[in-house]
Enzyme design. Structure first.
Site, PDB file in Angstrom:
ATOM      1  CB  ALA A   1      27.346  46.110  54.603  1.00 12.37           C
TER       2      ALA A   1
ATOM      3  CD  GLN B   1      19.687  45.204  54.005  1.00 11.70           C
ATOM      4  OE1 GLN B   1      20.150  44.588  53.048  1.00 11.70           O
ATOM      5  NE2 GLN B   1      19.556  44.646  55.180  1.00 11.70           N
TER       6      GLN B   1
ATOM      7  CB  VAL C   1      22.907  54.897  56.971  1.00  8.54           C
ATOM      8  CG1 VAL C   1      21.825  53.973  57.520  1.00  8.54           C
ATOM      9  CG2 VAL C   1      24.263  54.550  57.599  1.00  8.54           C
TER      10      VAL C   1
ATOM     11  CG  HIS D   1      18.515  50.081  57.756  1.00  8.80           C
ATOM     12  ND1 HIS D   1      19.455  49.093  57.570  1.00  8.80           N
ATOM     13  CD2 HIS D   1      17.353  49.440  58.081  1.00  8.80           C
ATOM     14  CE1 HIS D   1      18.890  47.902  57.778  1.00  8.80           C
ATOM     15  NE2 HIS D   1      17.628  48.089  58.075  1.00  8.80           N
TER      16      HIS D   1
ATOM     17  CB  THR E   1      22.204  42.346  51.602  1.00 10.81           C
ATOM     18  OG1 THR E   1      21.447  42.119  52.789  1.00 10.81           O
ATOM     19  CG2 THR E   1      21.365  42.010  50.400  1.00 10.81           C
TER      20      THR E   1
END
Ligand SMILES: [Zn+2]
Length: 249
Positions: free
Chosen positions: A18, A97, A99, A115, A196
């Protein structure tokens, strides 16, 4: 900060989370203590697909709508440029990770989305032979306020309801993608985890795999590891979009 002298490496794996997309304006859904709100948790729980799919579409569909107005930031661009520079038999694999599809939008070609992608939808009927597809369906205001099953988008092959092609909590990570990651880690001599946590799976497992193969292992994150993961050899604290251009200079 010193550059990583990437010319000395042949197979690079970059795990992104993120923190890489934050500068593009993607909210992480986590509060300052890393907690997730109860309301968000309900629509992010894979066990609720059968009962709360309309509510899920209201939340994730609206997020898809916001995605379409968002651009990659210097962290994505740095990685994409690096891939272009790094030809001649060298490999860069981005394992993300996220999307949001921003790595591909920035120009990265070798991206493994563990993901899934919010830009795609897939059929909820497991015996349907349709494939996940890029979908620009977004809910209108009335759907967001009052999500109903009748308005949930449907599969063009079997007419079952569609869902976003993302991995929700309590769902298994996609097997093919994990297999590709394993393969990339086996040949990896430089491993970076960016934006992360280094302590939580899968980052903790991926770095162990890379370290086992004697790769140089680096964590780039805003906050230091709470529990030190011994498989990370180096740690750089700060924003991904500021640190990556320096490391990969
Ligand atoms: Zn179908």
């Amino acid at each position: 900060m010193q550059s990583l002298q990437t010319q000395n490496y042949r197979n690079l794996v970059v795990l992104t989370g993120a923190g890489v997309s934050q500068a593009s304006g993607i909210p992480t859904f986590r509060g300052p203590q890393g907690q997730i709100s109860e309301a968000y948790m309900r629509v992010a729980d894979g066990n609720n697909v059968a009962t709360l799919l309309p509510e899920m579409w209201a939340t994730h569909g609206a997020a898809r709508g916001r995605l379409m107005k968002i651009a990659p930031n210097p962290a994505h661009v740095t990685l994409a440029n690096w891939e272009t520079k790094w030809r001649d038999g060298r490999e860069i694999t981005i394992v993300t990770q996220n999307v949001d599809g921003l790595h591909q939008l920035a120009g990265s070609a070798n991206v493994i989305e563990i993901h899934g992608s919010l830009r795609r939808s897939r059929c909820t009927n497991v015996s349907c032979n349709s494939e996940p597809f890029v979908d620009d369906w977004t809910p209108d205001e009335s759907f967001v306020e009052n999500p109903t099953w009748e308005k949930v988008p449907r599969c063009s092959v079997c007419d079952s309801v569609l869902r976003p092609d993302i991995t929700l909590f309590n769902e298994a990570l996609p097997l093919d993608e994990l297999q590709r990651v394993k393969h990339a880690l086996r040949d990896c001599d430089l491993f970076l985890a960016v934006g992360t946590s280094g302590a939580v799976a899968p980052a903790s497992e991926f770095v162990r795999g890379a370290a086992y193969n004697k790769a140089r292992t680096i964590l780039v994150n805003l906050t230091p590891m709470e529990t030190r993961n011994p498989y990370f050899g180096e740690e750089y604290l700060g924003r991904a979009e500021e640190i990556l251009p320096q490391l990969l200079d």
